[in-house]
Write a protein that holds these residues in place. Structure first.
Motif, PDB file in Angstrom:
ATOM      1  N   VAL A  12       0.836  -1.200   0.000  1.00  0.00           N
ATOM      2  CA  VAL A  12       0.000   0.000   0.000  1.00  0.00           C
ATOM      3  C   VAL A  12       0.868   1.247   0.000  1.00  0.00           C
ATOM      4  O   VAL A  12       0.632   2.207  -0.740  1.00  0.00           O
ATOM      5  CB  VAL A  12      -0.952   0.004   1.213  1.00  0.00           C
ATOM      6  CG1 VAL A  12      -1.619   1.364   1.370  1.00  0.00           C
ATOM      7  CG2 VAL A  12      -1.999  -1.085   1.065  1.00  0.00           C
ATOM      8  N   ASP A  13       1.921   1.252   0.818  1.00  0.00           N
ATOM      9  CA  ASP A  13       2.808   2.412   0.881  1.00  0.00           C
ATOM     10  C   ASP A  13       3.511   2.642  -0.454  1.00  0.00           C
ATOM     11  O   ASP A  13       3.670   3.783  -0.900  1.00  0.00           O
ATOM     12  CB  ASP A  13       3.839   2.217   1.985  1.00  0.00           C
ATOM     13  CG  ASP A  13       3.216   2.257   3.373  1.00  0.00           C
ATOM     14  OD1 ASP A  13       2.073   2.740   3.481  1.00  0.00           O
ATOM     15  OD2 ASP A  13       3.860   1.800   4.337  1.00  0.00           O
ATOM     16  N   GLN A  14       3.931   1.551  -1.086  1.00  0.00           N
ATOM     17  CA  GLN A  14       4.606   1.686  -2.381  1.00  0.00           C
ATOM     18  C   GLN A  14       3.660   2.247  -3.435  1.00  0.00           C
ATOM     19  O   GLN A  14       4.033   3.102  -4.237  1.00  0.00           O
ATOM     20  CB  GLN A  14       5.154   0.332  -2.830  1.00  0.00           C
ATOM     21  CG  GLN A  14       6.351  -0.145  -2.005  1.00  0.00           C
ATOM     22  CD  GLN A  14       6.763  -1.549  -2.364  1.00  0.00           C
ATOM     23  OE1 GLN A  14       6.006  -2.313  -2.967  1.00  0.00           O
ATOM     24  NE2 GLN A  14       7.986  -1.907  -2.008  1.00  0.00           N
ATOM     25  N   GLU A  15       2.420   1.760  -3.436  1.00  0.00           N
ATOM     26  CA  GLU A  15       1.446   2.263  -4.401  1.00  0.00           C
ATOM     27  C   GLU A  15       1.150   3.735  -4.157  1.00  0.00           C
ATOM     28  O   GLU A  15       0.976   4.517  -5.092  1.00  0.00           O
ATOM     29  CB  GLU A  15       0.144   1.447  -4.324  1.00  0.00           C
ATOM     30  CG  GLU A  15       0.302  -0.020  -4.700  1.00  0.00           C
ATOM     31  CD  GLU A  15       0.664  -0.215  -6.147  1.00  0.00           C
ATOM     32  OE1 GLU A  15       0.590   0.764  -6.924  1.00  0.00           O
ATOM     33  OE2 GLU A  15       1.049  -1.328  -6.520  1.00  0.00           O
ATOM     34  N   ALA A  16       1.103   4.121  -2.883  1.00  0.00           N
ATOM     35  CA  ALA A  16       0.854   5.536  -2.567  1.00  0.00           C
ATOM     36  C   ALA A  16       1.952   6.416  -3.129  1.00  0.00           C
ATOM     37  O   ALA A  16       1.698   7.482  -3.681  1.00  0.00           O
ATOM     38  CB  ALA A  16       0.743   5.717  -1.051  1.00  0.00           C
ATOM     39  N   GLN A  17       3.194   5.964  -3.006  1.00  0.00           N
ATOM     40  CA  GLN A  17       4.296   6.762  -3.511  1.00  0.00           C
ATOM     41  C   GLN A  17       4.264   6.889  -5.029  1.00  0.00           C
ATOM     42  O   GLN A  17       4.810   7.821  -5.593  1.00  0.00           O
ATOM     43  CB  GLN A  17       5.629   6.142  -3.069  1.00  0.00           C
ATOM     44  CG  GLN A  17       5.845   6.172  -1.563  1.00  0.00           C
ATOM     45  CD  GLN A  17       5.690   7.574  -0.997  1.00  0.00           C
ATOM     46  OE1 GLN A  17       6.218   8.519  -1.553  1.00  0.00           O
ATOM     47  NE2 GLN A  17       4.967   7.703   0.107  1.00  0.00           N
ATOM     48  N   LYS A  18       3.612   5.944  -5.707  1.00  0.00           N
ATOM     49  CA  LYS A  18       3.482   6.029  -7.161  1.00  0.00           C
ATOM     50  C   LYS A  18       2.312   6.906  -7.571  1.00  0.00           C
ATOM     51  O   LYS A  18       2.055   7.086  -8.754  1.00  0.00           O
ATOM     52  CB  LYS A  18       3.303   4.638  -7.767  1.00  0.00           C
ATOM     53  CG  LYS A  18       4.546   3.761  -7.693  1.00  0.00           C
ATOM     54  CD  LYS A  18       4.415   2.541  -8.581  1.00  0.00           C
ATOM     55  CE  LYS A  18       3.247   1.684  -8.204  1.00  0.00           C
ATOM     56  NZ  LYS A  18       3.158   0.464  -9.041  1.00  0.00           N
ATOM     57  N   GLY A  19       1.561   7.416  -6.601  1.00  0.00           N
ATOM     58  CA  GLY A  19       0.451   8.291  -6.952  1.00  0.00           C
ATOM     59  C   GLY A  19      -0.894   7.605  -6.901  1.00  0.00           C
ATOM     60  O   GLY A  19      -1.901   8.175  -7.273  1.00  0.00           O
ATOM     61  N   GLU A  28     -11.112   2.554  -2.466  1.00  0.00           N
ATOM     62  CA  GLU A  28     -11.123   1.364  -1.639  1.00  0.00           C
ATOM     63  C   GLU A  28     -10.756   1.721  -0.203  1.00  0.00           C
ATOM     64  O   GLU A  28     -10.369   2.847   0.099  1.00  0.00           O
ATOM     65  CB  GLU A  28     -10.170   0.327  -2.226  1.00  0.00           C
ATOM     66  CG  GLU A  28      -8.744   0.807  -2.354  1.00  0.00           C
ATOM     67  CD  GLU A  28      -7.922  -0.059  -3.295  1.00  0.00           C
ATOM     68  OE1 GLU A  28      -8.420  -1.128  -3.680  1.00  0.00           O
ATOM     69  OE2 GLU A  28      -6.804   0.336  -3.633  1.00  0.00           O
ATOM     70  N   SER A  29     -10.844   0.722   0.695  1.00  0.00           N
ATOM     71  CA  SER A  29     -10.675   1.002   2.117  1.00  0.00           C
ATOM     72  C   SER A  29      -9.305   1.592   2.437  1.00  0.00           C
ATOM     73  O   SER A  29      -9.187   2.463   3.306  1.00  0.00           O
ATOM     74  CB  SER A  29     -10.902  -0.277   2.933  1.00  0.00           C
ATOM     75  OG  SER A  29      -9.987  -1.290   2.555  1.00  0.00           O
ATOM     76  N   GLU A  30      -8.250   1.132   1.746  1.00  0.00           N
ATOM     77  CA  GLU A  30      -6.917   1.645   2.026  1.00  0.00           C
ATOM     78  C   GLU A  30      -6.790   3.130   1.718  1.00  0.00           C
ATOM     79  O   GLU A  30      -5.912   3.802   2.257  1.00  0.00           O
ATOM     80  CB  GLU A  30      -5.871   0.857   1.221  1.00  0.00           C
ATOM     81  CG  GLU A  30      -5.647  -0.561   1.713  1.00  0.00           C
ATOM     82  CD  GLU A  30      -6.699  -1.532   1.213  1.00  0.00           C
ATOM     83  OE1 GLU A  30      -6.652  -2.712   1.586  1.00  0.00           O
ATOM     84  OE2 GLU A  30      -7.595  -1.110   0.443  1.00  0.00           O
ATOM     85  N   GLU A 277      -0.598   7.111   5.329  1.00  0.00           N
ATOM     86  CA  GLU A 277      -0.475   5.683   5.590  1.00  0.00           C
ATOM     87  C   GLU A 277      -1.852   5.127   5.992  1.00  0.00           C
ATOM     88  O   GLU A 277      -2.603   5.777   6.720  1.00  0.00           O
ATOM     89  CB  GLU A 277       0.529   5.447   6.714  1.00  0.00           C
ATOM     90  CG  GLU A 277       0.777   3.978   7.011  1.00  0.00           C
ATOM     91  CD  GLU A 277       1.797   3.780   8.129  1.00  0.00           C
ATOM     92  OE1 GLU A 277       2.229   2.639   8.340  1.00  0.00           O
ATOM     93  OE2 GLU A 277       2.155   4.785   8.771  1.00  0.00           O
ATOM     94  N   TYR A 278      -2.164   3.952   5.514  1.00  0.00           N
ATOM     95  CA  TYR A 278      -3.445   3.338   5.857  1.00  0.00           C
ATOM     96  C   TYR A 278      -3.560   3.180   7.376  1.00  0.00           C
ATOM     97  O   TYR A 278      -2.644   2.689   8.025  1.00  0.00           O
ATOM     98  CB  TYR A 278      -3.557   1.983   5.166  1.00  0.00           C
ATOM     99  CG  TYR A 278      -4.850   1.235   5.441  1.00  0.00           C
ATOM    100  CD1 TYR A 278      -6.066   1.899   5.411  1.00  0.00           C
ATOM    101  CD2 TYR A 278      -4.837  -0.117   5.728  1.00  0.00           C
ATOM    102  CE1 TYR A 278      -7.252   1.229   5.644  1.00  0.00           C
ATOM    103  CE2 TYR A 278      -6.026  -0.807   5.963  1.00  0.00           C
ATOM    104  CZ  TYR A 278      -7.231  -0.120   5.918  1.00  0.00           C
ATOM    105  OH  TYR A 278      -8.401  -0.794   6.162  1.00  0.00           O
ATOM    106  N   ASP A 279      -4.700   3.608   7.925  1.00  0.00           N
ATOM    107  CA  ASP A 279      -4.863   3.648   9.371  1.00  0.00           C
ATOM    108  C   ASP A 279      -5.652   2.478   9.926  1.00  0.00           C
ATOM    109  O   ASP A 279      -6.040   2.465  11.100  1.00  0.00           O
ATOM    110  CB  ASP A 279      -5.515   4.962   9.805  1.00  0.00           C
ATOM    111  CG  ASP A 279      -6.890   5.162   9.179  1.00  0.00           C
ATOM    112  OD1 ASP A 279      -7.388   4.240   8.490  1.00  0.00           O
ATOM    113  OD2 ASP A 279      -7.473   6.257   9.370  1.00  0.00           O
ATOM    114  N   ASN A 280      -5.951   1.475   9.104  1.00  0.00           N
ATOM    115  CA  ASN A 280      -6.661   0.255   9.535  1.00  0.00           C
ATOM    116  C   ASN A 280      -8.048   0.544  10.090  1.00  0.00           C
ATOM    117  O   ASN A 280      -8.584  -0.232  10.873  1.00  0.00           O
ATOM    118  CB  ASN A 280      -5.835  -0.502  10.604  1.00  0.00           C
ATOM    119  CG  ASN A 280      -4.533  -1.021  10.069  1.00  0.00           C
ATOM    120  OD1 ASN A 280      -4.518  -1.763   9.079  1.00  0.00           O
ATOM    121  ND2 ASN A 280      -3.426  -0.634  10.679  1.00  0.00           N
ATOM    122  N   SER A 281      -8.653   1.646   9.659  1.00  0.00           N
ATOM    123  CA  SER A 281      -9.962   2.013  10.204  1.00  0.00           C
ATOM    124  C   SER A 281     -11.118   1.343   9.475  1.00  0.00           C
ATOM    125  O   SER A 281     -12.254   1.453   9.914  1.00  0.00           O
ATOM    126  CB  SER A 281     -10.137   3.550  10.145  1.00  0.00           C
ATOM    127  OG  SER A 281     -10.016   4.009   8.817  1.00  0.00           O
TER     128      SER A 281
END
Length: 283
Positions: A12-19, A28-30, A277-281
């Motif tokens: 998830v973190d890697q995908e976030a850095q790619k935009g 989605e939930s993430e 960062e995804y907060d698991n909420s």
């Protein structure tokens, strides 16, 4: 929802850095962190100008969770702040394809929170107005019903609803996540005029090629709800063949709001990517 394990969190973190982890308002939930929900809620409050937020129509193109989860969580946290007047979707029966858990949750939550909401099940060829906005349904999963004995679609994206919205002299064509078979079907049914528009939403975050659609469509502006270096390849070049690349607006570069008055773009607001960062909420 169970917390992400270390490997899933890293992805998830890697995908976030790619935009890809920026706020996407069907996401989605993430993508649906508490902070992202509150940021979105604040923007809606600004648009409403201090009045209670009214959503005339919530349109879900297909039953993938990245088109549902954010909306579900927003309703859970802010249902008292919003009047939801109508919802519109047309999903296939479970006997044809396995629907995601978010689909059942969406139906249950809408029914519980808004028992008087109007439900529109769109069918190809229908035209109607919601206030001053015209809606034309160009394709649904019913046009793609599989002919085999297995009664299975080739994937959830094939069940996408394609719709065109017309308003104040402008129009928006939403291709949802249609793959090539849907695009070919679309161009066989319609001449160029119904497919032409002011704004076209690129199919499946520019993942699917659907060149037949782009070849047979004219549009002033292309909306791309995803952008990273891996997509500046073949599919990007397909778009450039048929549209002016200077008129591409990509959400991966931040959220964009376009305001139209009397048939003209009056304001275009751009917000930076909302990457957290995804907060698991969960949703």
């Amino acid at each position: 929802k169970a917390p992400l394990d270390a490997a899933a969190r890293k992805q998830v973190d890697q995908e976030a850095q790619k935009g890809r982890g920026e706020q996407q308002h069907g996401g989605e939930s993430e993508q649906s962190t508490d902070e992202a929900i509150e940021d979105f809620s604040h923007r809606l409050e600004e648009l409403a100008g201090g009045k209670k937020i009214t959503v005339a129509l919530w349109f879900c193109t297909h039953a993938h969770n990245d088109h549902i989860d954010f909306f579900l969580k927003y309703l859970r946290l802010h249902r008292e702040d919003v009047t939801l007047e109508r919802v519109m979707f047309n999903f296939p029966a479970a006997e044809y394809i396995s629907l995601m858990a978010s689909t059942t949750m969406m139906r249950e939550r809408i029914k519980a929170y808004y028992p008087g909401v109007l439900f529109l099940k769109p069918h190809t060829g229908e035209k109607f107005n919601i206030g001053s906005c015209g809606v034309e349904i160009l394709l649904t999963h019913e046009d793609m019903i599989p002919m085999s004995d297995e009664k299975m679609y080739r994937g959830m994206n094939e069940t996408s609803t394609v719709a065109k919205f017309s308003f104040d002299g402008k129009s928006l064509l939403i291709l949802a996540d249609i793959p090539d078979p849907n695009g070919i079907k679309l161009t066989k049914v319609y001449e160029k005029e119904p497919l032409s528009c002011t704004y076209i939403k690129a199919a499946h975050h520019m993942i699917n090629r659907v060149e037949e659609v782009y070849r047979n469509t004219s549009a002033d502006t292309v909306l791309i709800p995803r952008w990273d270096k891996t997509l500046e390849g073949e599919n990007y070049e397909v778009l450039c063949k048929y549209y002016d690349r200077d008129k591409f607006i990509a959400a991966g570069a931040g959220t964009v709001e376009i305001f139209i008055k009397e048939g003209k773009e009056t304001v275009i607001k751009k917000y930076p990517p909302f990457i957290k960062e995804y907060d698991n909420s969960g949703i």
